[in-house]
Design an enzyme around this catalytic site. Structure first.
Site, PDB file in Angstrom:
ATOM      1  N   GLU A 136      -3.415 -22.568   8.186  1.00 10.03           N
ATOM      2  CA  GLU A 136      -4.645 -21.956   7.671  1.00 10.03           C
ATOM      3  C   GLU A 136      -5.143 -22.705   6.451  1.00 10.03           C
ATOM      4  O   GLU A 136      -4.632 -22.513   5.372  1.00 10.03           O
ATOM      5  CB  GLU A 136      -4.401 -20.490   7.309  1.00 10.03           C
ATOM      6  CG  GLU A 136      -4.041 -19.653   8.517  1.00 10.03           C
ATOM      7  CD  GLU A 136      -3.855 -18.173   8.168  1.00 10.03           C
ATOM      8  OE1 GLU A 136      -4.434 -17.698   7.169  1.00 10.03           O
ATOM      9  OE2 GLU A 136      -3.128 -17.503   8.890  1.00 10.03           O
ATOM     10  N   GLY A 171      -0.326 -17.691   6.526  1.00  7.63           N
ATOM     11  CA  GLY A 171      -1.317 -17.739   5.450  1.00  7.63           C
ATOM     12  C   GLY A 171      -0.754 -18.233   4.123  1.00  7.63           C
ATOM     13  O   GLY A 171      -1.492 -18.789   3.311  1.00  7.63           O
TER      14      GLY A 171
END
Ligand SMILES: *[C@@H]1O[C@H](CO)[C@@H](O)[C@H](O)[C@H]1NC(C)=O
Ligand SMILES: *[C@@H]1O[C@H](CO)[C@@H](O)[C@H](O)[C@H]1NC(C)=O
Ligand SMILES: *[C@@H]1O[C@H](CO)[C@@H](O)[C@H](O)[C@H]1NC(C)=O
Length: 375
Positions: A140, A99
């Site tokens: 992501e 992330g």
């Protein structure tokens, strides 16, 4: 006659075993281990898992090679050996990105043949030299314009992995990706056909819902990893899984993700503590581990609620509100995965569990179905 039958039977059994293993995984009971947690790898109760993801290797933004930071070298290179001490059958995969990784670097890498090759070749070399069974990409997220590059990357990655297996004579590396909760992620349409043809499976991140607008202070107490939305008007794991299947991905390539952490918020009004209540800020930066949530509940005598309609737990005390997954949510989600023919489940991330409560609940739930109800 008898002595001749034995070798025939043996080779037939071996053939069956080979067919079986080439047909892919039976079940995936997985979790990520995150180096930033400083949780000792040797303490992982690996018997509860079939696959463990070691997070994260990095993408070098200059030469597009996959690297492991110097402080992680020793831990990553002994990861497989360490987790196999308690469970020799567990498989370990090296996860790349995460992330916090730069989306721009992934996009730049995937956009050119030469940089894709740099990523692919270095990732395979790294996985082999560090003794992993597979590789996982956690980008992501690609935006819509980058999805076809993402597909091309996966296709080329698979063919390089297959070529390496042919030349090394080793079993092919497993190839997986952590993907958005839905095939259609707010208008970004995933390359399902390349995903389906190239990956052993996808880790579908069915969590972190109602989280993106937190900086505005206007956010509400949504169930962070809801499995269902009663009127289908809200985001949910089930809506995402159905979108993946409708886009052409086999349920057998879908592994359902749930969080070992909750979203912790400040209620605007202590008396308005259900779902969809207004909030006035974050508690503890907006994230608490399951372990911290259990401690909070015990030390404050907070009220706990399990909502079986959406499949989410929350607790509150004063103006603190935490949405999370407790044992009933995990149990329901694992049953959902098995009942819908999905390949399995995974959790982010191991150190956030409390004394293996959720990991054990998940493993026990997956294992008990089918043992009791034999077909
Ligand atoms: C991302 O960065 C935050 C802030 O530095 C850190 O707390 C968190 O552990 C990081 N998470 C991941 C998955 O790297
Ligand atoms: C904890 O909460 C319950 C129900 O809200 C209440 O009955 C009980 O007295 C509380 N116990 C303590 C120690 O505050
Ligand atoms: C569970 O949540 C849904 C969605 O907000 C709500 O409609 C329902 O009333 C809740 N159920 C209970 C028992 O609180």
């Amino acid at each position: 006659m008898a002595p001749k039958i034995l070798p025939v039977l043996l080779s037939f059994t071996l053939l069956l075993l080979q067919l079986h293993s080439s047909a892919g995984q039976n079940a995936v009971k997985a979790a990520y281990w995150f180096s930033g947690s400083n949780f000792p790898v040797a303490d992982i109760d690996s018997i509860l898992f079939t696959h463990l993801f070691c997070a994260f290797a990095d993408l070098d933004s200059q030469n597009f090679q996959v690297t492991v930071s110097s402080e992680n070298q020793a831990i990553f290179s002994s990861f497989t050996r360490t987790v196999q001490q308690k469970n020799p059958a567990v498989k370990a995969l090296l996860s790349i990105g995460g992330g916090n990784a730069s989306k721009e670097s992934f996009a730049a890498m995937a956009s050119q043949a030469a940089s894709r090759k740099s990523f692919i070749d270095s990732s395979i070399n790294l996985a082999r030299s560090l003794n992993f069974h597979g590789l996982d990409i956690d980008w992501e997220y690609p935006d819509n314009a980058q999805m076809s590059d993402f597909g091309t990357l996966l296709t080329e990655w698979r063919s390089a992995v297959a070529a390496e297996a042919r030349s090394s004579g080793k079993p092919a590396l497993l190839l997986t990706a952590a993907v958005s909760y839905s095939a259609n992620y707010f208008g970004a349409i995933n390359p399902t056909s390349a995903i389906s043809n190239s990956l052993d499976w996808t880790n579908v991140m069915a969590y972190d819902f109602f989280y993106n607008d937190d900086r505005t202070g206007s956010r509400i107490t949504g169930p962070p990893a809801a499995l269902f939305s009663p009127d289908r008007s809200q985001v949910s794991g089930d809506s995402g899984i159905r979108a993946w299947i409708q886009s052409g991905l086999s349920p057998k390539k879908i592994v359902l993700g749930f969080p070992f952490f909750g979203h912790s918020l400040q209620l605007a009004n202590a008396n308005n503590h259900g779902f969809w209540a207004p909030t006035s800020g974050l508690v503890n930066g907006g994230v608490m581990s399951y372990k911290e949530i259990r401690q909070f509940i015990m030390s404050t005598n907070a009220t706990k609620v399990f909502n079986a309609t959406v499949v989410s737990d929350y607790c509150y005390k004063g103006t603190t509100w935490i949405g999370y997954d407790d044992t009933q949510s995990v149990n329901t989600k694992v049953k959902y995965a098995k009942d819908n023919g999905l390949l399995g489940y995974f959790a982010w991330q191991i150190s956030q569990d409390d004394n293996w409560i959720l990991s054990r609940e998940a493993s026990r739930t997956w294992g008990s179905i089918g043992t009791i109800f034999t077909e």
